[in-house]
Design an enzyme around this catalytic site. Sequence first.
Site, PDB file in Angstrom:
ATOM      1  N   TYR A   1       4.340  -4.318   2.794  1.00 16.07           N
ATOM      2  CA  TYR A   1       4.416  -4.094   4.235  1.00 16.07           C
ATOM      3  C   TYR A   1       3.115  -3.555   4.785  1.00 16.07           C
ATOM      4  O   TYR A   1       2.225  -3.152   4.022  1.00 16.07           O
ATOM      5  CB  TYR A   1       5.590  -3.163   4.561  1.00 16.07           C
TER       6      TYR A   1
ATOM      7  N   LYS B   1       0.777  -1.888  -1.246  1.00 15.23           N
ATOM      8  CA  LYS B   1       1.659  -1.252  -0.251  1.00 15.23           C
ATOM      9  C   LYS B   1       3.054  -1.872  -0.327  1.00 15.23           C
ATOM     10  O   LYS B   1       3.407  -2.740   0.479  1.00 15.23           O
ATOM     11  CB  LYS B   1       1.044  -1.394   1.147  1.00 15.23           C
TER      12      LYS B   1
ATOM     13  N   GLU C   1      -2.082  11.931  -2.753  1.00 18.97           N
ATOM     14  CA  GLU C   1      -2.085  11.696  -1.301  1.00 18.97           C
ATOM     15  C   GLU C   1      -0.810  12.271  -0.725  1.00 18.97           C
ATOM     16  O   GLU C   1      -0.007  12.874  -1.443  1.00 18.97           O
ATOM     17  CB  GLU C   1      -2.201  10.191  -1.011  1.00 18.97           C
TER      18      GLU C   1
ATOM     19  N   LEU D   1      -2.942   4.752  -2.006  1.00 20.48           N
ATOM     20  CA  LEU D   1      -3.093   3.638  -1.084  1.00 20.48           C
ATOM     21  C   LEU D   1      -4.474   3.716  -0.433  1.00 20.48           C
ATOM     22  O   LEU D   1      -4.903   4.800  -0.049  1.00 20.48           O
ATOM     23  CB  LEU D   1      -2.013   3.688   0.007  1.00 20.48           C
TER      24      LEU D   1
HETATM   25  N1  PDD Z   1       1.887   4.738   5.567  1.00 26.33           N
HETATM   26  N2  PDD Z   1      -0.853   6.613   1.736  1.00 26.33           N
HETATM   27  C1  PDD Z   1       0.427   6.191   1.765  1.00 26.33           C
HETATM   28  C2  PDD Z   1       1.291   6.427   0.584  1.00 26.33           C
HETATM   29  C3  PDD Z   1       0.928   5.540   2.913  1.00 26.33           C
HETATM   30  O1  PDD Z   1       2.195   5.105   2.942  1.00 26.33           O
HETATM   31  C4  PDD Z   1       0.066   5.360   4.030  1.00 26.33           C
HETATM   32  C5  PDD Z   1       0.529   4.655   5.280  1.00 26.33           C
HETATM   33  C6  PDD Z   1      -1.259   5.829   3.948  1.00 26.33           C
HETATM   34  C7  PDD Z   1      -2.253   5.638   5.068  1.00 26.33           C
HETATM   35  O2  PDD Z   1      -2.623   4.295   5.198  1.00 26.33           O
HETATM   36  P1  PDD Z   1      -3.085   3.701   6.607  1.00 26.33           P
HETATM   37  O3  PDD Z   1      -4.178   4.554   7.073  1.00 26.33           O
HETATM   38  O4  PDD Z   1      -3.511   2.330   6.272  1.00 26.33           O
HETATM   39  O5  PDD Z   1      -1.875   3.773   7.537  1.00 26.33           O
HETATM   40  C8  PDD Z   1      -1.675   6.435   2.782  1.00 26.33           C
HETATM   41  C9  PDD Z   1       2.442   4.047   6.735  1.00 26.33           C
HETATM   42  C10 PDD Z   1       1.889   4.561   8.028  1.00 26.33           C
HETATM   43  C11 PDD Z   1       3.957   4.098   6.655  1.00 26.33           C
HETATM   44  O6  PDD Z   1       4.463   3.927   5.559  1.00 26.33           O
HETATM   45  O7  PDD Z   1       4.621   4.259   7.694  1.00 26.33           O
END
Ligand code: PDD
Length: 286
Positions: A33, A150, A182, A206
């Site tokens: 996703y 992801k 993270e 991620l």
């Molecule tokens: N989550 N690390 C994890 C485990 C994440 O699920 C996310 C993003 C990030 C940040 O990635 P980005 O900057 O590309 O949004 C880091 C999204 C927002 C979610 O699951 O809703």
Amino acid sequence: MSRIVYLNGDYLPEEEAKISIFDRSFLMADGVYEVTSVLDGKLIDFAGHAKRLERSLAELDMQKPDAFDDLLEIHRELVRRNDINEGMIYLQVSRGSAGDRDFVYPDASVKPTLVLFTQNKPGLADNPKAREGFKIISIEDQRWGRRDIKTTQLLYPSMGKMMAKAAGCDDAWLVEDGHVTEGTSNNAYIVKGDTIITRHLSNDILHGITRAAVLRFAREAQMKVEERAFTIKEAQQADEAFVTSASTFVMPVVEIDGAAIGSGAPGPVAGRLRDIYLEESRKAAV
Ligand code: PDD
């Protein structure tokens, strides 16, 4: 009012969008996703999200949906049809349904399932939480070893958010071998003196699209960046801490496991990076 969502080529009212009980994202969490934010009715960092989606699909030998090259237009159409000014677009690709349950991947004739929907979030950029900051707990990282992909395997992050909520906090940082990987749904940072510290990229985290942009803006603003692992103790003794993601942008962290970070209020580096990120991303939005 019901949303218009996208499912495999069709724009439909959300109640009419249905997928098979044999869909592999439902049975096996066999899906990937992306979450892309929308500001001023425009997409933030769309190209980065599309590129990471392509990589996630390739890492899992999952077919690209036929509409892959139309994703920008599909995102824009959903923004238009749902009249989104600030919010998010969720996109999911699963390996589809072979009409039964089987651990083995179906053959190429089984088409992936592509779903997109909008989340209307007025006030996303002017989030009052950014003035208060997040309180964080630390928990052991019990996720699988390919966190760079992801995937929709979000049970443990979900459990982490529940543990944080039960502790009266906003989120959890995940710790493996004594070091922070993270946040449950964001990348984690600390600030020491004039240096921003965040974990280096690997399969353990991620590769955040917001992270890439924020580090680029920080370097352009002559801030020092160190990409390395850090401990909770080091974080508790830092001057500042913050997280980044498509839904929180840059969000200050003011407490970790009950210890106040710095003055206990959102710090200037996080505040500055949030302002730069929002300003530059709005300019580059598509
Ligand atoms: N989550 N690390 C994890 C485990 C994440 O699920 C996310 C993003 C990030 C940040 O990635 P980005 O900057 O590309 O949004 C880091 C999204 C927002 C979610 O699951 O809703």
